[in-house]
Design an enzyme around this catalytic site. Structure first.
Site, PDB file in Angstrom:
ATOM      1  N   ASN A  59      -1.335  -0.295   7.295  1.00 14.91           N
ATOM      2  CA  ASN A  59      -0.981  -1.687   7.614  1.00 14.91           C
ATOM      3  C   ASN A  59      -0.210  -1.973   6.449  1.00 14.91           C
ATOM      4  O   ASN A  59       0.130  -3.306   6.496  1.00 14.91           O
ATOM      5  CB  ASN A  59      -2.160  -2.574   8.087  1.00 14.91           C
ATOM      6  CG  ASN A  59      -3.229  -2.556   7.038  1.00 14.91           C
ATOM      7  OD1 ASN A  59      -2.968  -2.109   5.828  1.00 14.91           O
ATOM      8  ND2 ASN A  59      -4.159  -3.221   7.324  1.00 14.91           N
TER       9      ASN A  59
ATOM     10  N   HIS B 121      -1.710  -5.208   1.304  1.00 18.48           N
ATOM     11  CA  HIS B 121      -2.931  -6.158   1.070  1.00 18.48           C
ATOM     12  C   HIS B 121      -2.605  -7.563   0.510  1.00 18.48           C
ATOM     13  O   HIS B 121      -1.824  -7.730  -0.168  1.00 18.48           O
ATOM     14  CB  HIS B 121      -3.762  -5.384   0.105  1.00 18.48           C
ATOM     15  CG  HIS B 121      -4.764  -6.270  -0.509  1.00 18.48           C
ATOM     16  ND1 HIS B 121      -5.929  -6.482   0.210  1.00 18.48           N
ATOM     17  CD2 HIS B 121      -4.814  -7.051  -1.490  1.00 18.48           C
ATOM     18  CE1 HIS B 121      -6.740  -7.218  -0.590  1.00 18.48           C
ATOM     19  NE2 HIS B 121      -5.993  -7.472  -1.451  1.00 18.48           N
TER      20      HIS B 121
ATOM     21  N   TYR C  75     -12.031  -2.596  -3.146  1.00 16.57           N
ATOM     22  CA  TYR C  75     -12.685  -2.579  -1.639  1.00 16.57           C
ATOM     23  C   TYR C  75     -14.120  -2.623  -1.637  1.00 16.57           C
ATOM     24  O   TYR C  75     -14.716  -2.175  -0.740  1.00 16.57           O
ATOM     25  CB  TYR C  75     -12.156  -1.611  -1.058  1.00 16.57           C
ATOM     26  CG  TYR C  75     -10.496  -1.807  -0.349  1.00 16.57           C
ATOM     27  CD1 TYR C  75     -10.409  -2.895   0.352  1.00 16.57           C
ATOM     28  CD2 TYR C  75      -9.457  -1.194  -0.781  1.00 16.57           C
ATOM     29  CE1 TYR C  75      -9.164  -3.105   0.810  1.00 16.57           C
ATOM     30  CE2 TYR C  75      -8.293  -1.343  -0.348  1.00 16.57           C
ATOM     31  CZ  TYR C  75      -8.006  -2.412   0.490  1.00 16.57           C
ATOM     32  OH  TYR C  75      -6.859  -2.749   0.915  1.00 16.57           O
TER      33      TYR C  75
ATOM     34  N   LYS D 261       0.772  -1.120   0.148  1.00 17.64           N
ATOM     35  CA  LYS D 261      -0.092   0.069  -0.041  1.00 17.64           C
ATOM     36  C   LYS D 261       0.875   1.352   0.125  1.00 17.64           C
ATOM     37  O   LYS D 261       2.123   1.041   0.458  1.00 17.64           O
ATOM     38  CB  LYS D 261      -0.854   0.162   1.212  1.00 17.64           C
ATOM     39  CG  LYS D 261      -1.957  -1.058   1.310  1.00 17.64           C
ATOM     40  CD  LYS D 261      -2.747  -1.052   2.478  1.00 17.64           C
ATOM     41  CE  LYS D 261      -3.795  -2.114   2.482  1.00 17.64           C
ATOM     42  NZ  LYS D 261      -4.696  -1.994   3.593  1.00 17.64           N
TER      43      LYS D 261
ATOM     44  N   GLU E 211      -9.424  -9.417  -7.954  1.00 21.46           N
ATOM     45  CA  GLU E 211      -8.089  -8.542  -7.834  1.00 21.46           C
ATOM     46  C   GLU E 211      -7.179  -8.770  -8.918  1.00 21.46           C
ATOM     47  O   GLU E 211      -6.573  -7.738  -9.593  1.00 21.46           O
ATOM     48  CB  GLU E 211      -7.555  -8.793  -6.469  1.00 21.46           C
ATOM     49  CG  GLU E 211      -8.489  -8.395  -5.314  1.00 21.46           C
ATOM     50  CD  GLU E 211      -8.178  -8.757  -4.039  1.00 21.46           C
ATOM     51  OE1 GLU E 211      -7.320  -9.161  -3.707  1.00 21.46           O
ATOM     52  OE2 GLU E 211      -9.081  -8.542  -3.029  1.00 21.46           O
TER      53      GLU E 211
HETATM   54  N1  UDP Z   1      -9.459  -1.107   7.688  1.00 24.83           N
HETATM   55  C1  UDP Z   1      -9.492   0.184   8.422  1.00 24.83           C
HETATM   56  N2  UDP Z   1     -10.152   0.001   9.515  1.00 24.83           N
HETATM   57  C2  UDP Z   1     -10.985  -1.021  10.108  1.00 24.83           C
HETATM   58  C3  UDP Z   1     -10.681  -2.108   9.204  1.00 24.83           C
HETATM   59  C4  UDP Z   1     -10.234  -2.091   8.113  1.00 24.83           C
HETATM   60  O1  UDP Z   1      -9.067   1.112   8.181  1.00 24.83           O
HETATM   61  O2  UDP Z   1     -11.604  -0.809  11.172  1.00 24.83           O
HETATM   62  C5  UDP Z   1      -8.530  -1.221   6.460  1.00 24.83           C
HETATM   63  C6  UDP Z   1      -7.419  -1.678   6.445  1.00 24.83           C
HETATM   64  O3  UDP Z   1      -6.263  -1.060   5.587  1.00 24.83           O
HETATM   65  C7  UDP Z   1      -7.512  -3.134   5.843  1.00 24.83           C
HETATM   66  C8  UDP Z   1      -8.605  -2.753   4.792  1.00 24.83           C
HETATM   67  O4  UDP Z   1      -9.408  -1.932   5.412  1.00 24.83           O
HETATM   68  O5  UDP Z   1      -6.391  -3.603   5.581  1.00 24.83           O
HETATM   69  C9  UDP Z   1      -9.530  -3.992   4.416  1.00 24.83           C
HETATM   70  O6  UDP Z   1     -10.113  -4.440   5.429  1.00 24.83           O
HETATM   71  P1  UDP Z   1     -10.082  -5.937   5.669  1.00 24.83           P
HETATM   72  O7  UDP Z   1     -10.824  -6.269   6.892  1.00 24.83           O
HETATM   73  O8  UDP Z   1     -10.308  -6.842   4.257  1.00 24.83           O
HETATM   74  O9  UDP Z   1      -8.733  -6.663   6.201  1.00 24.83           O
HETATM   75  P2  UDP Z   1      -7.248  -7.166   5.558  1.00 24.83           P
HETATM   76  O10 UDP Z   1      -7.796  -8.081   4.486  1.00 24.83           O
HETATM   77  O11 UDP Z   1      -6.502  -6.082   4.791  1.00 24.83           O
HETATM   78  O12 UDP Z   1      -6.522  -7.792   6.512  1.00 24.83           O
HETATM   79 MG    MG Z   2      -9.291  -8.120   3.085  1.00 23.19          MG
END
Ligand code: UDP
Ligand code: MG
Length: 145
Positions: A114, A117, A49, A9, A128
């Site tokens: 974080n 992805h 997303y 990211k 994707e």
């Molecule tokens: N995210 C956020 N706040 C939250 C949950 C998710 O900003 O409370 C963002 C974070 O960048 C995350 C992305 O949304 O990586 C996608 O969320 P997901 O639950 O799919 O997590 P991931 O698959 O990235 O672990």
């Molecule tokens: Mg995810």
């Protein structure tokens, strides 16, 4: 063989973590099928997303992925169980569950910063990869194994 989509990211790119993060995926048995640097267009970020479109953090998330003159590094890795294994390398979504040695435990700052992805299922990986690599992947096959 299974394929997964991994994206460093913008926060990971800005912090010069590209080589460090790509290095985490050098496991034997993973084959690199696509790698590029690109500007993330808003329409692509929103589509990527779309499952989270109702979440309160959705606008911030899309804004983050498309912020400024940023680039993302997009990769496709292929291998047996590559989706689950890459998610293990990446680490949990929830910061309270970040396991030592994962990319997020080592580099993420908080849930919305974080650095990486990774696809969470075969269906999302397919979607994707098609979204970020509309030109297709390269066709080589590793002959070492
Ligand atoms: N995210 C956020 N706040 C939250 C949950 C998710 O900003 O409370 C963002 C974070 O960048 C995350 C992305 O949304 O990586 C996608 O969320 P997901 O639950 O799919 O997590 P991931 O698959 O990235 O672990
Ligand atoms: Mg995810």
């Amino acid at each position: 063989m299974e394929q997964t989509f991994i994206m460093i990211k913008p926060d990971g790119v800005h912090r010069n973590l590209i080589s460090e993060i790509i290095g985490r995926f050098k496991c034997s048995g993973f084959h690199l099928k696509g790698l590029k640097v690109l500007n993330a267009e808003r329409s692509i970020a929103e589509k990527h997303y779309e499952d989270l479109a109702g979440k309160r953090y959705f606008p911030a998330l899309v804004g983050d992925i498309t912020s400024g003159p940023v680039v993302v590094v997009a990769m496709v890795w292929e291998g047996d169980n590559v989706i689950v294994n890459c998610r293990k390398i990446i680490g949990a979504s929830d910061p309270s569950k970040w396991e030592p040695g994962t990319v997020r435990a080592d580099y993420a700052i908080e849930i919305g910063r974080n650095v990486i992805h990774g696809s969470d299922s075969i269906e999302s990986a397919r979607k994707e990869i098609a979204l970020w690599f509309p030109e297709g992947l390269f066709g080589w096959k590793c002959n070492l194994y």
